[in-house]
Design a protein around this motif. Structure first.
Motif, PDB file in Angstrom:
ATOM      1  N   GLN A 130       0.828  -1.211   0.000  1.00 48.49           N
ATOM      2  CA  GLN A 130       0.000   0.000   0.000  1.00 48.49           C
ATOM      3  C   GLN A 130       0.855   1.251   0.000  1.00 48.49           C
ATOM      4  OE1 GLN A 130      -2.260  -0.933   3.547  1.00 48.49           O
ATOM      5  NE2 GLN A 130      -4.117  -1.352   2.347  1.00 48.49           N
ATOM      6  N   ARG A 131       1.944   1.245   0.752  1.00 48.52           N
ATOM      7  CA  ARG A 131       2.839   2.412   0.760  1.00 48.52           C
ATOM      8  C   ARG A 131       3.430   2.653  -0.618  1.00 48.52           C
ATOM      9  NH1 ARG A 131       4.791  -0.093   5.386  1.00 48.52           N
ATOM     10  NH2 ARG A 131       6.795  -0.550   4.370  1.00 48.52           N
ATOM     11  N   LEU A 132       3.775   1.550  -1.298  1.00 49.70           N
ATOM     12  CA  LEU A 132       4.372   1.683  -2.628  1.00 49.70           C
ATOM     13  C   LEU A 132       3.397   2.339  -3.600  1.00 49.70           C
ATOM     14  CD1 LEU A 132       6.570   1.082  -4.738  1.00 49.70           C
ATOM     15  CD2 LEU A 132       5.547  -1.188  -5.031  1.00 49.70           C
ATOM     16  N   TRP A 133       2.180   1.794  -3.708  1.00 52.61           N
ATOM     17  CA  TRP A 133       1.243   2.236  -4.743  1.00 52.61           C
ATOM     18  C   TRP A 133       0.445   3.469  -4.373  1.00 52.61           C
ATOM     19  CZ3 TRP A 133       2.097   0.738  -9.383  1.00 52.61           C
ATOM     20  CH2 TRP A 133       2.722  -0.486  -9.619  1.00 52.61           C
ATOM     21  N   LYS A 134       0.226   3.700  -3.069  1.00 57.24           N
ATOM     22  CA  LYS A 134      -0.593   4.846  -2.670  1.00 57.24           C
ATOM     23  C   LYS A 134       0.221   6.066  -2.251  1.00 57.24           C
ATOM     24  CE  LYS A 134      -4.651   2.165  -1.246  1.00 57.24           C
ATOM     25  NZ  LYS A 134      -5.636   1.906  -0.160  1.00 57.24           N
TER      26      LYS A 134
END
Length: 234
Positions: A130-134
């Motif tokens: 989630q940190r990567l994509w958001k």
């Protein structure tokens, strides 16, 4: 020269048939887009992985710099001797050329992401995915897309080497013109190649503006010292 150039562009024979400008332009564009798509499939996931995890960054930078030093024409000729297939050799050579700027842009974009923002995202319970994509990918988009734009410009300029191994594209005008000392044709080929590069870059600039979140654009403008206008007020 200018008169000869105008006469060359004004000749209807140069706008039709297998050797005409539209056909050569589509061939050149085809080589560029095919190589770009393959390079994106290779470079973006690898850049995201290395940029997100921080593993292999030194190797990545070193390999990218080594690949950049390879002469494309020599590489394509070498690949042609191996595969004996002009299109395969050309596409592989172009992909090798396009991977480093995309890889570097993706990696640099994630590395440049404010670690405080990433830590805050982790603090509210976001997973690594989630940190990567958001968080990381949206913030790094300007550098990622900048690397893609750089790769496209290099591809358009270098796809002319396809003519040296018997393929088409705008490089045919350069090669065929030099063969018969028709410098109007050579200059016309160079102009067409330049115009294609400019048009593609303008398209990608519009795509970049549409994809990059407004907050990221405003933050980048503020960081660079530019005046930011929001809601009609400076």
């Amino acid at each position: 020269m200018i008169t000869g150039l105008l006469n060359w562009f004004g000749d209807s024979a140069h706008w039709q048939g297998a050797d005409g400008i539209p056909t050569r332009l589509l061939q050149h564009l085809g080589y560029t887009l095919l190589a770009l798509v393959i390079a994106l499939v290779i470079a973006v996931p690898l850049g995201l992985y290395v940029g997100h995890t921080g593993r292999g960054g030194v190797i990545l930078v070193g390999a990218g710099n080594t690949i950049r030093a390879l002469p494309t024409l020599g590489l394509v000729t070498f690949l042609f001797l191996i595969f004996t297939e002009s299109e395969t050799a050309t596409i592989i050579g172009l992909v090798v050329l396009a991977v480093p700027p995309i890889l570097a842009g993706t990696y640099a974009g994630l590395q440049a992401t404010d670690k405080g923002v990433v830590d805050a995202a982790e603090g509210v319970g976001m997973t690594g995915w989630q940190r990567l994509w958001k968080v990381e990918v949206p913030i790094s988009l300007p550098l990622v897309l900048g690397g893609i734009r750089n790769a496209v410009l290099q591809l358009v300029a270098t796809a002319a080497v396809a003519a040296y191994v018997g393929l088409g594209g705008l490089g045919r005008f350069l090669l065929d013109g030099l063969a018969v000392l028709d410098y109007s044709q050579v200059v016309a080929g160079a102009i067409l190649t330049t115009l294609l590069a400019i048009v593609l870059d303008l398209i990608l600039a519009a795509v970049q503006r549409a994809l990059v979140p407004k907050g990221v654009r405003l933050a980048a403008a503020a960081a660079s010292g530019k005046t930011v206008i929001v809601g009609g007020t400076a």
